[in-house]
Scaffold this motif. Structure first.
Motif, PDB file in Angstrom:
ATOM      1  N   ILE A   1      18.141   6.250 -16.276  1.00 24.11           N
ATOM      2  CA  ILE A   1      16.789   5.824 -16.645  1.00 24.11           C
ATOM      3  C   ILE A   1      16.795   4.551 -17.476  1.00 24.11           C
ATOM      4  CG2 ILE A   1      14.781   6.458 -18.044  1.00 24.11           C
ATOM      5  CD1 ILE A   1      15.294   9.373 -17.154  1.00 24.11           C
ATOM      6  N   PHE A   2      17.700   4.456 -18.454  1.00 23.15           N
ATOM      7  CA  PHE A   2      17.634   3.366 -19.409  1.00 23.15           C
ATOM      8  C   PHE A   2      18.262   2.081 -18.864  1.00 23.15           C
ATOM      9  CE2 PHE A   2      17.199   7.084 -22.193  1.00 23.15           C
ATOM     10  CZ  PHE A   2      16.057   6.706 -22.876  1.00 23.15           C
ATOM     11  N   PRO A   3      17.797   0.925 -19.334  1.00 26.56           N
ATOM     12  CA  PRO A   3      18.374  -0.356 -18.897  1.00 26.56           C
ATOM     13  C   PRO A   3      19.880  -0.378 -19.122  1.00 26.56           C
ATOM     14  CG  PRO A   3      16.399  -0.708 -20.205  1.00 26.56           C
ATOM     15  CD  PRO A   3      16.727   0.754 -20.311  1.00 26.56           C
ATOM     16  N   THR A   4      20.576  -1.110 -18.259  1.00 26.18           N
ATOM     17  CA  THR A   4      22.027  -1.058 -18.319  1.00 26.18           C
ATOM     18  C   THR A   4      22.626  -2.430 -18.042  1.00 26.18           C
ATOM     19  OG1 THR A   4      23.928   0.189 -17.512  1.00 26.18           O
ATOM     20  CG2 THR A   4      22.301  -0.462 -15.869  1.00 26.18           C
ATOM     21  N   TRP A   5      23.939  -2.480 -18.050  1.00 26.36           N
ATOM     22  CA  TRP A   5      24.692  -3.699 -17.767  1.00 26.36           C
ATOM     23  C   TRP A   5      26.006  -3.275 -17.154  1.00 26.36           C
ATOM     24  CZ3 TRP A   5      23.481  -1.481 -22.312  1.00 26.36           C
ATOM     25  CH2 TRP A   5      24.526  -0.960 -23.068  1.00 26.36           C
ATOM     26  N   CYS A   6      26.648  -4.193 -16.459  1.00 24.07           N
ATOM     27  CA  CYS A   6      27.886  -3.861 -15.763  1.00 24.07           C
ATOM     28  C   CYS A   6      28.958  -3.436 -16.767  1.00 24.07           C
ATOM     29  CB  CYS A   6      28.373  -5.051 -14.943  1.00 24.07           C
ATOM     30  SG  CYS A   6      29.955  -4.757 -14.126  1.00 24.07           S
ATOM     31  N   ALA A   7      29.531  -2.277 -16.534  1.00 23.17           N
ATOM     32  CA  ALA A   7      30.559  -1.766 -17.434  1.00 23.17           C
ATOM     33  C   ALA A   7      31.851  -2.561 -17.346  1.00 23.17           C
ATOM     34  CB  ALA A   7      30.850  -0.298 -17.104  1.00 23.17           C
TER      35      ALA A   7
ATOM     36  N   CYS B   1      28.701  -4.227 -11.091  1.00 29.51           N
ATOM     37  CA  CYS B   1      28.463  -5.303 -10.127  1.00 29.51           C
ATOM     38  C   CYS B   1      29.418  -5.156  -8.935  1.00 29.51           C
ATOM     39  CB  CYS B   1      28.634  -6.661 -10.789  1.00 29.51           C
ATOM     40  SG  CYS B   1      30.351  -7.106 -11.171  1.00 29.51           S
ATOM     41  N   ASP B   2      29.130  -5.903  -7.862  1.00 28.78           N
ATOM     42  CA  ASP B   2      29.934  -5.786  -6.644  1.00 28.78           C
ATOM     43  C   ASP B   2      31.392  -6.140  -6.888  1.00 28.78           C
ATOM     44  OD1 ASP B   2      27.704  -5.004  -5.253  1.00 28.78           O
ATOM     45  OD2 ASP B   2      27.303  -6.985  -4.389  1.00 28.78           O
ATOM     46  N   ARG B   3      31.626  -7.155  -7.709  1.00 24.23           N
ATOM     47  CA  ARG B   3      33.015  -7.560  -7.960  1.00 24.23           C
ATOM     48  C   ARG B   3      33.776  -6.478  -8.707  1.00 24.23           C
ATOM     49  NH1 ARG B   3      36.188  -9.633 -11.867  1.00 24.23           N
ATOM     50  NH2 ARG B   3      34.506  -9.530 -13.389  1.00 24.23           N
ATOM     51  N   CYS B   4      33.132  -5.902  -9.716  1.00 26.50           N
ATOM     52  CA  CYS B   4      33.800  -4.861 -10.488  1.00 26.50           C
ATOM     53  C   CYS B   4      33.912  -3.560  -9.698  1.00 26.50           C
ATOM     54  CB  CYS B   4      33.075  -4.639 -11.814  1.00 26.50           C
ATOM     55  SG  CYS B   4      33.226  -6.042 -12.956  1.00 26.50           S
TER      56      CYS B   4
ATOM     57  N   ARG C   1      36.408   3.881 -20.110  1.00 27.75           N
ATOM     58  CA  ARG C   1      36.020   3.982 -21.526  1.00 27.75           C
ATOM     59  C   ARG C   1      34.501   4.092 -21.655  1.00 27.75           C
ATOM     60  NH1 ARG C   1      39.950  -0.457 -22.369  1.00 27.75           N
ATOM     61  NH2 ARG C   1      41.895   0.472 -23.104  1.00 27.75           N
ATOM     62  N   ALA C   2      33.772   3.342 -20.826  1.00 30.64           N
ATOM     63  CA  ALA C   2      32.308   3.410 -20.889  1.00 30.64           C
ATOM     64  C   ALA C   2      31.810   4.800 -20.517  1.00 30.64           C
ATOM     65  CB  ALA C   2      31.705   2.364 -19.955  1.00 30.64           C
ATOM     66  N   LEU C   3      32.468   5.444 -19.560  1.00 35.20           N
ATOM     67  CA  LEU C   3      32.102   6.807 -19.201  1.00 35.20           C
ATOM     68  C   LEU C   3      32.368   7.763 -20.355  1.00 35.20           C
ATOM     69  CD1 LEU C   3      31.437   9.163 -17.227  1.00 35.20           C
ATOM     70  CD2 LEU C   3      33.848   9.081 -16.537  1.00 35.20           C
ATOM     71  N   LYS C   4      33.557   7.669 -20.948  1.00 34.01           N
ATOM     72  CA  LYS C   4      33.985   8.646 -21.948  1.00 34.01           C
ATOM     73  C   LYS C   4      33.407   8.382 -23.332  1.00 34.01           C
ATOM     74  CE  LYS C   4      38.193   9.994 -22.082  1.00 34.01           C
ATOM     75  NZ  LYS C   4      39.658   9.982 -22.222  1.00 34.01           N
ATOM     76  N   GLU C   5      33.327   7.118 -23.720  1.00 38.24           N
ATOM     77  CA  GLU C   5      32.979   6.785 -25.095  1.00 38.24           C
ATOM     78  C   GLU C   5      31.519   6.371 -25.265  1.00 38.24           C
ATOM     79  OE1 GLU C   5      35.819   3.890 -26.392  1.00 38.24           O
ATOM     80  OE2 GLU C   5      37.524   5.074 -25.673  1.00 38.24           O
ATOM     81  N   ASP C   6      30.908   5.839 -24.204  1.00 39.85           N
ATOM     82  CA  ASP C   6      29.537   5.348 -24.313  1.00 39.85           C
ATOM     83  C   ASP C   6      28.522   6.237 -23.601  1.00 39.85           C
ATOM     84  OD1 ASP C   6      30.641   3.191 -25.671  1.00 39.85           O
ATOM     85  OD2 ASP C   6      30.773   1.958 -23.862  1.00 39.85           O
ATOM     86  N   GLY C   7      28.993   7.315 -22.986  1.00 43.90           N
ATOM     87  CA  GLY C   7      28.077   8.227 -22.318  1.00 43.90           C
ATOM     88  C   GLY C   7      27.449   7.684 -21.049  1.00 43.90           C
ATOM     89  N   ARG C   8      28.072   6.701 -20.413  1.00 46.55           N
ATOM     90  CA  ARG C   8      27.501   6.100 -19.206  1.00 46.55           C
ATOM     91  C   ARG C   8      27.938   6.924 -17.991  1.00 46.55           C
ATOM     92  NH1 ARG C   8      27.755  -0.290 -19.143  1.00 46.55           N
ATOM     93  NH2 ARG C   8      26.235   0.196 -17.513  1.00 46.55           N
TER      94      ARG C   8
END
Length: 211
Positions: free
Chosen positions: A19-25, A35-38, A72-79
């Motif tokens: 739901i919330f705005p995001t950015w490429c991890a 993003c496609d590259r990542c 890390r974004a999955l585990k530490e940032d809840g993404r």
């Protein structure tokens, strides 16, 4: 396989992440989860290694660069939305059939902090079903910053198999393998509980010295 218990807290956390705005991890590009590259950099490049004692581990990615940032974004940032591409990499690496899938369990403290268990979420996003045949019996310290022997001592005796493990054929799942101490402890607990351990699968593996 035994039915898994629905993880409603994990589903709620994933919904919030969408739901919330995001950015490429991987690179911080705005308004995109990955993003496609990542995304291309978290496609599976399977590798295999044997841990001390002979436990075979299959890993989808090397734990460096973009894959490390995404995990890390999955585990530490809840993404939690990132569990889908990582789960797809896990599924593409999966070499086993007809086995119970046993995620390494989270500690009570980590479950309270996150509201979900990353390994179980990754297993679901890989299209697999978790069998909760392990449980934590004591707390451990964060493994980051610890050496091989310290990691082994930190997790020794921290897991126990549930009664349903007896006679089960199992594969262990974790997010990252470094020294392998956690996977070795999980395999010990399951074998002592009467399970046959075929091997382990992880999303990522740290680069081994000398490679």
């Amino acid at each position: 396989m035994p039915a898994s218990t629905p993880d409603l807290s994990g589903a709620f956390a994933e919904a919030l992440g969408l739901i919330f705005p995001t950015w490429c991890a991987g690179c911080d590009e705005v308004d995109v989860l990955l993003c496609d590259r990542c995304l291309a950099l978290v496609q599976a490049h399977p590798q295999r290694r044997a841990l001390p004692g002979g436990l075979e581990v299959h890993s989808a990615l090397e734990f460096e660069g973009v894959p490390a940032r995404v995990l890390r974004a999955l585990k530490e940032d809840g993404r939690t939305g990132l569990a889908r591409p990582l789960g797809q990499a896990l599924a593409a690496t999966w070499p086993y059939r007809d086995a119970h899938v046993v995620p390494v369990p989270g500690s009570r403290a980590s479950i309270r902090r996150r509201g979900y268990v990353p390994t179980e979420l990754l297993v679901r996003r890989a299209g697999l079903r978790s069998a909760r045949l392990l449980r934590c019996v004591r707390s451990t310290h964060d493994q980051r910053g610890l050496g091989r022997d310290e990691r082994t001592a930190n997790v020794a005796g921290s897991l126990i198999a549930t009664p349903d493990a007896a006679g089960a054929v199992v594969v262990i799942v974790d997010d990252v393998v470094t020294t392998g101490a956690t996977l070795i402890e999980a395999a010990r607990a399951l074998r002592e509980g009467g399970a046959q351990v075929l091997g382990a699968v992880t999303v990522a593996a740290t680069r081994r010295r000398g490679r």
